[in-house]
Write a protein that holds these residues in place. Sequence first.
Motif, PDB file in Angstrom:
ATOM      1  N   THR A 195      33.997  46.543  39.704  1.00  0.00           N
ATOM      2  CA  THR A 195      34.398  46.832  41.089  1.00  0.00           C
ATOM      3  C   THR A 195      33.709  45.878  42.069  1.00  0.00           C
ATOM      4  O   THR A 195      34.332  45.381  43.014  1.00  0.00           O
ATOM      5  CB  THR A 195      34.060  48.290  41.458  1.00  0.00           C
ATOM      6  N   SER A 196      32.436  45.616  41.826  1.00  0.00           N
ATOM      7  CA  SER A 196      31.714  44.685  42.704  1.00  0.00           C
ATOM      8  C   SER A 196      32.289  43.281  42.615  1.00  0.00           C
ATOM      9  O   SER A 196      32.333  42.555  43.611  1.00  0.00           O
ATOM     10  CB  SER A 196      30.232  44.672  42.345  1.00  0.00           C
ATOM     11  N   LEU A 197      32.736  42.885  41.432  1.00  0.00           N
ATOM     12  CA  LEU A 197      33.360  41.570  41.290  1.00  0.00           C
ATOM     13  C   LEU A 197      34.645  41.490  42.106  1.00  0.00           C
ATOM     14  O   LEU A 197      34.933  40.466  42.729  1.00  0.00           O
ATOM     15  CB  LEU A 197      33.670  41.279  39.812  1.00  0.00           C
ATOM     16  N   VAL A 198      35.412  42.553  42.084  1.00  0.00           N
ATOM     17  CA  VAL A 198      36.662  42.572  42.847  1.00  0.00           C
ATOM     18  C   VAL A 198      36.364  42.458  44.343  1.00  0.00           C
ATOM     19  O   VAL A 198      37.019  41.705  45.071  1.00  0.00           O
ATOM     20  CB  VAL A 198      37.458  43.867  42.564  1.00  0.00           C
ATOM     21  N   LEU A 199      35.354  43.167  44.775  1.00  0.00           N
ATOM     22  CA  LEU A 199      35.033  43.177  46.204  1.00  0.00           C
ATOM     23  C   LEU A 199      34.439  41.849  46.659  1.00  0.00           C
ATOM     24  O   LEU A 199      34.647  41.422  47.800  1.00  0.00           O
ATOM     25  CB  LEU A 199      34.051  44.318  46.503  1.00  0.00           C
TER      26      LEU A 199
END
Length: 1106
Positions: A717-721
């Motif tokens: 999720t952090s990578l997507v953000l």
Amino acid sequence: MQVDRSGVLFSAGSTWLLLLLSTLSIGVTGVGGTHQSIPPSVVKLWASAFGGEMKSISAKYSGSQLLQKKYKEFERAVRVEEIDGLRLVKRLAENMEEMFHKKAQAMKRLVEAAEEAHLQHEEDPNLQYEYFNAVLINEVDEEGNSVELGGEFILQPNDHFNNLSVNLNLSVVQVPTNMYNKDSAIVNGVYWSEALNKVFVDNFERDPSLIWQYFGSAKGFFRQYPGIKWKPDEHGVIAFDCRNRKWYIQAATSPKDVVILVDVSGSMKGLRLTIARQTVSSILDTLGDDDFFNIIAYNEELHYVEPCLNGTLVQADVTNKDHFREHLDKLFAQGIGMLDIALTEAFNLLSDFNETGRGSECSQAIMLVTDGAVDTYDAIFAKYNWPERKVRIFPYLIGRESAFAENLKWMACANKGYFTQISTLADVQENVMEYLHVLSRPKVIDREHDTVWTEAYIDSTVSFLTLIHKCIDPLEDGQGPVLMTTVAMPVFSTKNETRNRGILLGVVGTDVPVSELLKTIPKYKLGIHGYAFAITNNGYILTHPDLRPLYGDGKKRRKPNYSSVDLSEVEWEDKEDTLRNAMVNRKTGTFSMEVKKSVDKGKRVLILHNDYYYTDIKGTPFSLGVALSRGHGKFFFRGNVTVEEGLHDLEHPDVALADEWTYCNTDEHPEHRYLHQIEAIKLYLSGHEPHLYCDKELIQEVLFDAVVTAPLEAYWTSLVLNKSENSDKGVEIAYLGTRTGLSRINLFVVPDELTSKDFLTAEDREGVFNADHFPLWYKRAAEQVPGTFVYSLPFNTGSENKSVVLASTAIQLLDERKSPIAAAVGIQMKLEFFQKKFWTASRQCAALDGKCSISCDDENINCYLIDNNGFILVAEDYTLTGNFFGEAEGAVMNKLLQMGSFKRVTLYDYQALCWVYSESSDSGRTLLDPYFAFFSAVKWILTELVIFLVEFNLYSWWYSDLTAKAQRTGRTMQVPCDTEYPAFISERTIKENTGNIDCDGCIKSFVIQQIPSSNLFMVVVDNKCDCSMFEPITMDPIEIIIALTPTAHNESLKCERLKMQKDRRRPDTCHPFHPEENSMECGGAVNLTRSLVTTLLCLLVALFPR
């Protein structure tokens, strides 16, 4: 610093390394000292640059390092165990035995109810009874009233039967179209068998995993539960006759050796020979894998239909029966029939073959297909068959003439057989079936309710009816093909007055999907490459992950011999059949061998060392085996977390469990069928559902995996953000799978923007956890060096702009060599993105002035990126993407094989289909089609007016008219065949190599360099030379055939192959004859024209008062 897209990131320290590499590249020579025009150091630079960037991207987006770290944190909390294969296979066999026993007990209850109902029933020839006819239910006439034998029959969709509309309270009755549905015998049978309804319902309540239950009557009707509406085929016909089904025949009779004698004397011309051929074909239909047979044609001489099999019998498997059918059309009528010679040969053949111990060693029979016999041949019977009468004689009188009928009937009566007369093609089926009831007599008198299990066959749980009733291929309807076995038991008349007549009432049965077997197998205990398999007493596969029964678009067409695939045809490395024979003989033991497992649609190979463990499944003819691969496949580990934290992480939206694995048995009770596995696990752990049975050990481990892998959700999720607009836009999916079938998926793009939407879905069978295998990407990653990624181009992808590349790596639990594989992670990226990274890396050089001495942009070199199996992922010619490298660069691939950089592995496919050209169709088979049969019947009726012409000329003209078009028109068709084909695999120890190829004086040079931390290789080829004299190296399969030229040697090889008989185990029971058997019920009254004396005698009797 960062350069544009044609550049790559380098640190200042790297520059000095590149200068050193550039210096080393000066004066490099190729093999044998020949000048090398492609500097290996430059290629190594390109490979290092590309490998470094791809590993960085793959590790970053897959989260592999984070997951490895999380498992390391739990290292001390887990316990590693070595799997005891023998103990495991015994436990699995006990589980299967219990499941099979439940099905058999259900059939036993049906048998007891049926026999009691018949015992209490008094036959009433005038009985009138309205029953639910499967075809007529819910049908109305023009006035809106229910038709006779129809009536309102409530049908409701049921999810257990794939939402098919059924009635769970009642059964229905099907009567074949060629039988009268209000015949007295049928009405009486339907009436007393109504008692089965209660037992059907009770069985289903006791075992909700049961599907279709049925009773096939010896009178021809078929009672099926749950009730369902049947639909005729496009011709308005329901040709299904339960008595033709293997489960019926196998339960009704004992194994048998059969010799079929066919009269081909001159009097058999025309219609008679056609009926004879069809009679023989119908007899073959009644033979199964436990039977043996041969066919001998006779006139004044003997003619074995297959000359190669002179003096022996062969197993009645599908392949052999089809082979003999092909020879039936070659029979022609001429000469004089010498039946005495034929009978003598048949008796000697049965006696000699029985002494070899290779046959059924049970019942023996001679089927005589003829239009007459001038003698009773009692001297031959006295010499070979009396007084024991172990060989039964079944004469089939062909034609309307009855002059020799009494002789033939005498033969039957004197030898415990049965006589029938067949006048038309329509008579064949019913008359052939009569012999089965005779062979069942000893079993009936013995009151032996043998439980029989059939070999595996294809059916459809969506529509049981589709397969058995329609003339069209049922699997074309979009219905789900399912591999089945059937358990069946015979039903006898227990009335004392009929005991010596041995009356078979019918057979009860139920279908068991092979998927039910797989549910009893804990796949997580078998490891990544491990699997379970089962075979029959004949060595045929019941279930095996390498069994491929279907072919064609959507895999919906059945292969002709799918039900008789031998274990030796999939475990072909066992050249001595050691494993197969031990299992056939129901032994318990172990076996080991190196195996070459083809994966990815047969294009790749994994070389493994398997340990096999096997034992028998008691109460069945089956044996069970388990294969475990050495290394990580022999180890299992147990983790431990609290239920609370495990459930918390299991309920995350990105978590899924393997659809075909059984965490909880939700089929056991109807109220659980709507539960997903995670819902069932929650309910089970709550303790509020005592009737929900779950695999406690598997649930504990899946909770552990859920906790360990949970941090990846937040990481992804952090990578997507934080993903920037311009970096790594080609990465689309991150995924992981664990040894417990748990998977997590994260999308870096919206679903509609995915390049490949099938990956990790049910449509991608090889890419997801299945009942019998781990995902392909998981299996391949497990065989890579730890810490490296496997890159591959799925073979089901389309053009280059629609394609993807998968990158996956395995996560080891421990650093040890024998550490179990805990999980595998990976990413899906666009092929275009992947290729751009390659071309960018291949433009790098160490020259300080920026002028590179060589580049993949140069016209005189070709650059390729290939994987460890030789498939091209990147090439300047985009059309080569996905092709085998040897097809594009045959000379280079040949040199790589010579140098040992790659090795060829020969694989075999004994379930292949090959295209052949058929110049004519089987005219005999054409008559089996209802359409042709109808018109044949019409023409035959017309020609009955001139019976003489019918039998010798006119019928032949009419018949040939029906099939002339088929005989003249050739067509291509797929037939079973054996093939061998190559696969290629790189040598792990050779990281780089150079080579020169002499192409008619022009030296072609190349360099191959492994891409670090991957399964990939960069190959740079000098293209200045014309090397077309080297043939491309392809992976095309080659049929393993005996040459078509009819040389004596080839014919001998064909013959040996036909005669070859592998070890088999006979069924445990045999009922060949019984001393109390009433052998005088040996056929209907002979239809003879009354003589004048007979007529006068009848008149005299009539004149005298009684």
